[in-house]
Write a protein that holds these residues in place. Structure first.
Motif, PDB file in Angstrom:
ATOM      1  N   LEU A 108      29.778 -26.789 -17.721  1.00 59.60           N
ATOM      2  CA  LEU A 108      28.768 -27.417 -18.636  1.00 59.60           C
ATOM      3  C   LEU A 108      27.351 -27.247 -18.558  1.00 59.60           C
ATOM      4  O   LEU A 108      26.693 -26.874 -19.850  1.00 59.60           O
ATOM      5  CB  LEU A 108      29.142 -29.065 -18.635  1.00 59.60           C
ATOM      6  CG  LEU A 108      28.286 -29.739 -19.749  1.00 59.60           C
ATOM      7  CD1 LEU A 108      28.888 -29.576 -21.092  1.00 59.60           C
ATOM      8  CD2 LEU A 108      28.238 -31.288 -19.370  1.00 59.60           C
ATOM      9  N   ILE A 109      27.082 -26.989 -17.360  1.00 55.61           N
ATOM     10  CA  ILE A 109      25.391 -26.745 -17.321  1.00 55.61           C
ATOM     11  C   ILE A 109      25.227 -25.233 -17.610  1.00 55.61           C
ATOM     12  O   ILE A 109      24.141 -24.894 -18.202  1.00 55.61           O
ATOM     13  CB  ILE A 109      24.933 -27.146 -16.231  1.00 55.61           C
ATOM     14  CG1 ILE A 109      25.049 -28.576 -15.562  1.00 55.61           C
ATOM     15  CG2 ILE A 109      23.453 -26.838 -15.719  1.00 55.61           C
ATOM     16  CD1 ILE A 109      24.318 -29.628 -16.822  1.00 55.61           C
ATOM     17  N   TRP A 110      26.243 -24.778 -17.217  1.00 52.25           N
ATOM     18  CA  TRP A 110      26.053 -23.027 -17.467  1.00 52.25           C
ATOM     19  C   TRP A 110      26.153 -22.927 -18.842  1.00 52.25           C
ATOM     20  O   TRP A 110      25.127 -21.808 -19.713  1.00 52.25           O
ATOM     21  CB  TRP A 110      27.420 -22.209 -16.762  1.00 52.25           C
ATOM     22  CG  TRP A 110      27.646 -20.900 -17.136  1.00 52.25           C
ATOM     23  CD1 TRP A 110      27.020 -19.806 -16.361  1.00 52.25           C
ATOM     24  CD2 TRP A 110      28.276 -20.281 -18.269  1.00 52.25           C
ATOM     25  NE1 TRP A 110      27.356 -18.857 -16.988  1.00 52.25           N
ATOM     26  CE2 TRP A 110      28.170 -18.777 -17.858  1.00 52.25           C
ATOM     27  CE3 TRP A 110      28.976 -20.798 -19.396  1.00 52.25           C
ATOM     28  CZ2 TRP A 110      28.718 -17.846 -18.720  1.00 52.25           C
ATOM     29  CZ3 TRP A 110      29.514 -19.751 -20.123  1.00 52.25           C
ATOM     30  CH2 TRP A 110      29.553 -18.518 -19.922  1.00 52.25           C
TER      31      TRP A 110
ATOM     32  N   ALA B  16      22.829 -33.378 -21.829  1.00 53.09           N
ATOM     33  CA  ALA B  16      22.463 -34.688 -21.279  1.00 53.09           C
ATOM     34  C   ALA B  16      23.145 -35.530 -22.372  1.00 53.09           C
ATOM     35  O   ALA B  16      23.644 -36.547 -21.658  1.00 53.09           O
ATOM     36  CB  ALA B  16      20.971 -34.732 -21.393  1.00 53.09           C
ATOM     37  N   ILE B  17      23.249 -35.396 -23.539  1.00 49.63           N
ATOM     38  CA  ILE B  17      23.766 -36.156 -24.415  1.00 49.63           C
ATOM     39  C   ILE B  17      25.188 -36.362 -24.100  1.00 49.63           C
ATOM     40  O   ILE B  17      26.129 -37.555 -24.032  1.00 49.63           O
ATOM     41  CB  ILE B  17      23.852 -35.715 -25.979  1.00 49.63           C
ATOM     42  CG1 ILE B  17      22.203 -35.985 -26.189  1.00 49.63           C
ATOM     43  CG2 ILE B  17      24.576 -36.586 -26.861  1.00 49.63           C
ATOM     44  CD1 ILE B  17      21.768 -35.307 -27.627  1.00 49.63           C
ATOM     45  N   LEU B  18      26.163 -35.028 -23.762  1.00 49.87           N
ATOM     46  CA  LEU B  18      27.614 -34.983 -23.472  1.00 49.87           C
ATOM     47  C   LEU B  18      27.643 -35.897 -22.209  1.00 49.87           C
ATOM     48  O   LEU B  18      28.705 -36.695 -22.009  1.00 49.87           O
ATOM     49  CB  LEU B  18      27.891 -33.468 -23.428  1.00 49.87           C
ATOM     50  CG  LEU B  18      27.930 -32.727 -24.627  1.00 49.87           C
ATOM     51  CD1 LEU B  18      28.120 -31.379 -24.418  1.00 49.87           C
ATOM     52  CD2 LEU B  18      28.986 -33.296 -25.827  1.00 49.87           C
TER      53      LEU B  18
ATOM     54  N   ALA C  68      34.167 -32.071 -22.901  1.00 48.76           N
ATOM     55  CA  ALA C  68      32.885 -31.817 -23.154  1.00 48.76           C
ATOM     56  C   ALA C  68      32.598 -30.338 -23.392  1.00 48.76           C
ATOM     57  O   ALA C  68      31.774 -29.779 -24.155  1.00 48.76           O
ATOM     58  CB  ALA C  68      32.060 -32.355 -22.028  1.00 48.76           C
ATOM     59  N   MET C  69      33.081 -29.661 -22.271  1.00 43.72           N
ATOM     60  CA  MET C  69      32.758 -28.120 -22.095  1.00 43.72           C
ATOM     61  C   MET C  69      33.317 -27.467 -23.277  1.00 43.72           C
ATOM     62  O   MET C  69      32.860 -26.691 -24.018  1.00 43.72           O
ATOM     63  CB  MET C  69      33.486 -27.518 -20.923  1.00 43.72           C
ATOM     64  CG  MET C  69      32.906 -28.033 -19.588  1.00 43.72           C
ATOM     65  SD  MET C  69      33.167 -29.753 -19.209  1.00 43.72           S
ATOM     66  CE  MET C  69      34.999 -29.401 -18.851  1.00 43.72           C
TER      67      MET C  69
ATOM     68  N   ALA D  44      32.019 -34.575 -30.068  1.00 44.19           N
ATOM     69  CA  ALA D  44      31.994 -35.594 -28.718  1.00 44.19           C
ATOM     70  C   ALA D  44      32.312 -36.837 -29.204  1.00 44.19           C
ATOM     71  O   ALA D  44      33.268 -37.658 -28.873  1.00 44.19           O
ATOM     72  CB  ALA D  44      30.989 -35.365 -27.732  1.00 44.19           C
ATOM     73  N   LEU D  45      31.368 -37.391 -30.205  1.00 45.26           N
ATOM     74  CA  LEU D  45      31.356 -38.471 -30.534  1.00 45.26           C
ATOM     75  C   LEU D  45      32.752 -39.012 -31.587  1.00 45.26           C
ATOM     76  O   LEU D  45      33.370 -40.192 -31.505  1.00 45.26           O
ATOM     77  CB  LEU D  45      30.129 -38.619 -31.826  1.00 45.26           C
ATOM     78  CG  LEU D  45      29.006 -39.107 -31.147  1.00 45.26           C
ATOM     79  CD1 LEU D  45      27.770 -38.882 -32.226  1.00 45.26           C
ATOM     80  CD2 LEU D  45      28.837 -40.443 -30.544  1.00 45.26           C
TER      81      LEU D  45
END
Length: 223
Positions: free
Chosen positions: A95-97, A68-70, A153-154, A19-20
């Motif tokens: 994402l939470i899944w 949370a970071i994503l 993110a996913m 991601a970064l």
């Protein structure tokens, strides 16, 4: 401020690194030496009392929990998730899944000694079945357009999870070819610039998600 990513090779910190890199953010890495139990050192526990990897030092404090970071990086820099509407709602769900359902199931398989004092295979066998069922759900999802391999993110979360199914968790049990859509996703995302840079940084091999091999990191240990 430059971000500081506390990482170990081929760990969940890989997700944050991707991601970064995609967000083109300046960051440095700080190796958490798992071979020396560095994740439980007083210095690291002061940042992340869970003793888990990753931790990201930000201008707003140290963050832990991969999802949370994503979400934080997406809010700060954009282009990791849809911004509004039904597409964002579905993206949040998946994402939470990934963070709350699929990833914890993998941890149970990879680290059975943390979850049972009995026979590890008694835990691993049903966990393998659960993971296979969960990936089957994602394979058939009609509200996950990010499975086309677009950097999201996913996707950055899913790629490493597919990798670890192939190379960790006991005897060989997982064949990504059983999931054609997920295999295509893995083949697409591993060609993106963030993944190519992560391959070089962590020694992940040429096809880290679609045909995974054990890493050969330039520093630190993956286990």
């Amino acid at each position: 401020m430059t971000y500081v990513l506390h990482y170990a090779p081929d760990n969940a910190s890989l997700i944050v690194r991707l991601a970064l890199e995609h967000c083109a953010q300046s960051y440095t890495t700080h190796l958490v030496d798992r071979a020396a139990n560095g994740q439980n050192s007083p210095t690291y526990l002061a940042l992340n009392p869970n003793g888990l990897i990753p931790t990201l030092e930000t201008p707003h404090g140290a963050l832990f929990e991969t999802s949370a970071i994503l979400l934080y990086l997406s809010e700060q820099h954009g282009n990791l998730m849809p911004e509004a509407g039904a597409e964002r709602a579905a993206a949040l769900k998946w994402l939470i899944w990934l963070g709350n359902t699929l990833h914890p199931s993998q941890r149970m398989m990879f680290y059975p000694h943390l979850y049972t004092d009995g026979d590890h295979e008694d835990l691993r066998a049903p966990t393998r079945r659960r993971i296979t069922r969960l990936l089957g759900l994602l394979e058939q999802a009609t509200d996950a357009p990010w499975l086309d391999g677009s950097p999201t993110a996913m996707g950055f979360y899913l790629g490493p999870l597919l990798r670890w199914c192939q190379i960790y968790g006991g005897a060989v049990w997982f064949d990504l070819a059983q999931f054609p859509r997920l295999h295509d996703f893995a083949s697409q995302i591993e060609k993106t610039p963030p993944v190519l840079r992560a391959i070089a940084a962590e020694g992940l091999g040429v096809r880290p998600f679609s045909a995974s091999q054990l890493p050969n990191p330039p520093e630190g240990s993956a286990t």
